[in-house]
Design a protein around this motif. Sequence first.
Motif, PDB file in Angstrom:
ATOM      1  N   UNK A  49       0.857  -1.183   0.000  1.00 41.95           N
ATOM      2  CA  UNK A  49       0.000   0.000   0.000  1.00 41.95           C
ATOM      3  C   UNK A  49       0.893   1.233   0.000  1.00 41.95           C
ATOM      4  N   UNK A  50       0.361   2.335  -0.478  1.00 38.35           N
ATOM      5  CA  UNK A  50       1.114   3.592  -0.553  1.00 38.35           C
ATOM      6  C   UNK A  50       0.377   4.669   0.243  1.00 38.35           C
ATOM      7  N   UNK A  51       1.111   5.561   0.897  1.00 40.83           N
ATOM      8  CA  UNK A  51       0.451   6.652   1.621  1.00 40.83           C
ATOM      9  C   UNK A  51      -0.424   7.463   0.670  1.00 40.83           C
ATOM     10  N   UNK A  52      -1.681   7.622   1.054  1.00 44.00           N
ATOM     11  CA  UNK A  52      -2.643   8.311   0.210  1.00 44.00           C
ATOM     12  C   UNK A  52      -3.568   7.365  -0.538  1.00 44.00           C
ATOM     13  N   UNK A  58      -8.862  -6.509   2.973  1.00 45.30           N
ATOM     14  CA  UNK A  58      -9.335  -7.735   3.605  1.00 45.30           C
ATOM     15  C   UNK A  58      -8.396  -8.067   4.761  1.00 45.30           C
ATOM     16  N   UNK A  59      -8.933  -8.207   5.955  1.00 46.74           N
ATOM     17  CA  UNK A  59      -8.117  -8.577   7.118  1.00 46.74           C
ATOM     18  C   UNK A  59      -7.755 -10.047   6.997  1.00 46.74           C
ATOM     19  N   UNK A  71      -4.685  -5.798   0.123  1.00 43.56           N
ATOM     20  CA  UNK A  71      -5.547  -4.981  -0.719  1.00 43.56           C
ATOM     21  C   UNK A  71      -6.466  -5.889  -1.528  1.00 43.56           C
ATOM     22  N   UNK A  72      -7.767  -5.731  -1.340  1.00 38.01           N
ATOM     23  CA  UNK A  72      -8.749  -6.457  -2.143  1.00 38.01           C
ATOM     24  C   UNK A  72      -9.071  -5.658  -3.399  1.00 38.01           C
TER      25      UNK A  72
END
Length: 142
Positions: A49-52, A58-59, A71-72
């Motif tokens: 993931x990227x900031x922003x 999904x946990x 990331x789903x």
Amino acid sequence: MVDHPRWDRPREGQVGGGPPVRLTIEKLAYRGAGLGRSPEGVVTFVPYAAPGDVAEVRVVRRHGHFDEGEIARLVSPAAERIAPACPYFSRCGGCQWQHLTPEAQARWKEAIVRELLAKLVREAGTTIRPIRRLELPWRYRT
């Protein structure tokens, strides 16, 4: 007694169920995962993931005070998100941040080092010099 959303969370290690949760990634954490908070305030670490980024996450694993997710669906990509240069990115495990511009990588690496050192070194006047960036951002192991 105050009802707290974390009290009824599944036990540590149990895989979370249910629909993905929409998170905004606030920053990058040590080891490269993005950090977001669920609507209940639970910290969730999300690799790649990227900031922003705004993402449906999904946990996949619950811990005492934080979750791990994946990331789903990427709802809205961050401005500094780019296409990774390596076709094996996210599969081989050799790099975590090729989805960020080289400038963003350097800035976040420096921020993480500063945050970690601030916890260890509490002396006033301690100087942390900026990270030196390589002229060519790929094909290195430093």
